[in-house]
Design an enzyme around this catalytic site. Structure first.
Site, PDB file in Angstrom:
ATOM      1  N   LYS A 176      -8.561  -1.328   0.915  1.00  0.00           N
ATOM      2  CA  LYS A 176      -9.610  -1.728   1.849  1.00  0.00           C
ATOM      3  C   LYS A 176     -10.478  -2.757   1.155  1.00  0.00           C
ATOM      4  O   LYS A 176     -11.005  -2.502   0.067  1.00  0.00           O
ATOM      5  CB  LYS A 176     -10.457  -0.511   2.262  1.00  0.00           C
ATOM      6  CG  LYS A 176     -10.924  -0.586   3.683  1.00  0.00           C
ATOM      7  CD  LYS A 176      -9.747  -0.319   4.602  1.00  0.00           C
ATOM      8  CE  LYS A 176     -10.129  -0.620   6.040  1.00  0.00           C
ATOM      9  NZ  LYS A 176      -8.943  -1.056   6.786  1.00  0.00           N
ATOM     10  N   GLU A 228       0.805  -1.226   0.000  1.00  0.00           N
ATOM     11  CA  GLU A 228       0.000   0.000   0.000  1.00  0.00           C
ATOM     12  C   GLU A 228       0.837   1.275   0.000  1.00  0.00           C
ATOM     13  O   GLU A 228       1.718   1.458   0.841  1.00  0.00           O
ATOM     14  CB  GLU A 228      -0.940   0.017   1.206  1.00  0.00           C
ATOM     15  CG  GLU A 228      -1.885   1.220   1.226  1.00  0.00           C
ATOM     16  CD  GLU A 228      -3.013   1.076   2.219  1.00  0.00           C
ATOM     17  OE1 GLU A 228      -3.733   2.075   2.437  1.00  0.00           O
ATOM     18  OE2 GLU A 228      -3.195  -0.027   2.774  1.00  0.00           O
TER      19      GLU A 228
END
Length: 402
Positions: free
Chosen positions: A228, A212
């Site tokens: 997410k 990420e």
């Protein structure tokens, strides 16, 4: 007291996440700043001032890249713990870290050295080098039932209107023997580890396999890529992720939070979402990722930018300060090196990963963390299972099973 077993190490920057390929074998440590929660000073300002003193252009990041120009240093590694990021915005730091040997903020400035053979690390290799590598049983900081209770507590807080979403994270530690660095390097090889790397200090090491992007800046253009939503990396798992209203709602909420974070430092009207809910693979999991971009407002320095983006929204929740209060109340141990930032700052820009899928080694233990975002629709048992699924490839790599 300095932990036993990990020697101080100062050397090349070849394992730093985000470091340019041209610097990997020629960058040598020149200077270091370490800060812990409770130390004096604002950590974001200390980082900016330290880097500026060493000639890195971090006072105004809105202008064009300075790549190709002569610079005093080649760049710097930056690490910010979850507690360090909370301190930057006046949020609750949470429980004490289970790996207190690791500082909450580390900046290591590197310079190019023509002949590294003339210089040697101050204390040889990092770690317990006597005997074969062995890793003991994992000791969790909370039981599956206690984790499930925390999820239910968050759902109750959402029902009261205190928060909209909170990320809950668990921790486990395992004793080890031998040198931990080869195990941390195995972690770096996990598929999808965009921010694969290691940072070391006196008595500690951080190994990262994060997919990420917390923050990337080039030529005044800022990017964050929140992740997410998680399912097994199968065709059925992909279909489930794409069709799940709960996963999409959780994801969109964090994208909106990241848009708001960047808006604090953006030129008016420049915040964009060029990619929304793209499905990408990390190890044996599918994850949903979006891209949020903005043009930085003239005069935006590194300290202001760090305060806007840290700690990452995908590992805190919304609203961020309220989520940090819930995290501090419910998580039994601190997040340590996880859920923070690790990467590279150079004359041509910034590239920081969010420290999910990240391990700390101190003189006695390896420490890992894993969790997930909790919404009103979260099922406690499913959230416990998701955290275990995220930790499983990390554990396997550390044990040498991958």
């Amino acid at each position: 007291m300095k932990p036993v077993g990990l020697a101080p190490t100062h050397g090349t920057a070849r394992d730093i996440p985000g470091i340019p390929a041209t610097c990997r074998d020629q960058a040598w440590e020149r200077s270091r700043l370490e800060w812990r929660v409770g130390d004096p000073g604002d950590p974001a300002t200390l980082v900016e001032n330290f880097l500026a003193r060493h000639g890195l252009p971090v006072g105004d990041l809105s202008g064009p890249s300075l790549a190709g120009l002569a610079h005093e240093v080649c760049g710097a590694a930056l690490f910010v713990s979850a507690a360090g990021g909370a301190a930057m915005i006046g949020g609750c730091p949470g429980a004490p870290s289970p790996a207190p040997a690791v500082p909450d903020v580390v900046v290591v400035v590197y310079e190019h050295t023509a002949n590294l053979r003339l210089q040697e690390p101050s204390a040889g290799h990092l770690g317990r080098t006597v005997g074969a590598w062995r890793l003991g049983p994992w000791r969790p900081s909370w039981s599956p039932s206690r984790h499930a209770e925390a999820v239910e507590s968050v759902r109750e807080a959402i029902a009261r209107g205190d928060v909209y979403q909170v990320n809950m994270v668990g921790h486990a530690a395992a004793g080890y023997g031998g040198d931990p660095l080869p195990a941390l390097r195995r972690l770096m090889r996990l598929p999808g580890a965009r921010y694969a790397g290691i940072l070391q200090g006196d008595g500690w090491a951080i190994g990262c396999a994060s997919p990420e992007t917390l923050l990337e800046v080039r030529g005044g253009h800022a990017v964050t890529r929140p992740i997410k939503g998680t399912t097994p990396a199968t065709e059925a798992g992909r279909a489930e992720l794409l069709s799940s209203p709960k996963e999409r709602a959780e994801h969109i909420m964090i994208v909106d939070l990241q848009r708001n974070d960047l808006s604090h430092v953006a030129q008016t009207g420049t915040v964009r979402v060029p990619e929304l809910f793209a499905v990408r693979r990390w190890a044996d999991l599918w994850q949903a990722e979006s891209e949020v971009t903005a043009l930085l407002r003239p005069g935006t320095g590194l300290a202001e930018l760090l305060r806007a983006i840290c700690p990452g929204g995908s590992v805190t929740g919304a609203p961020k300060l309220a989520a940090l209060r819930e995290i501090a109340a419910l998580e039994p141990v601190g997040r340590g090196v996880s859920m923070g930032a690790l990467g590279w700052i150079g004359p041509d820009g910034i590239d920081l990963g969010l420290t999910i899928r990240t391990v700390a080694a101190d003189g006695q233990d390896l420490h890992i963390w894993a969790g997930g975002g909790i919404t009103i629709d979260s099922d406690p048992a499913a959230e416990v299972a998701e955290a275990a699924a995220k930790a499983a490839p990390v554990r396997a790599a550390l044990h040498g099973l991958l």
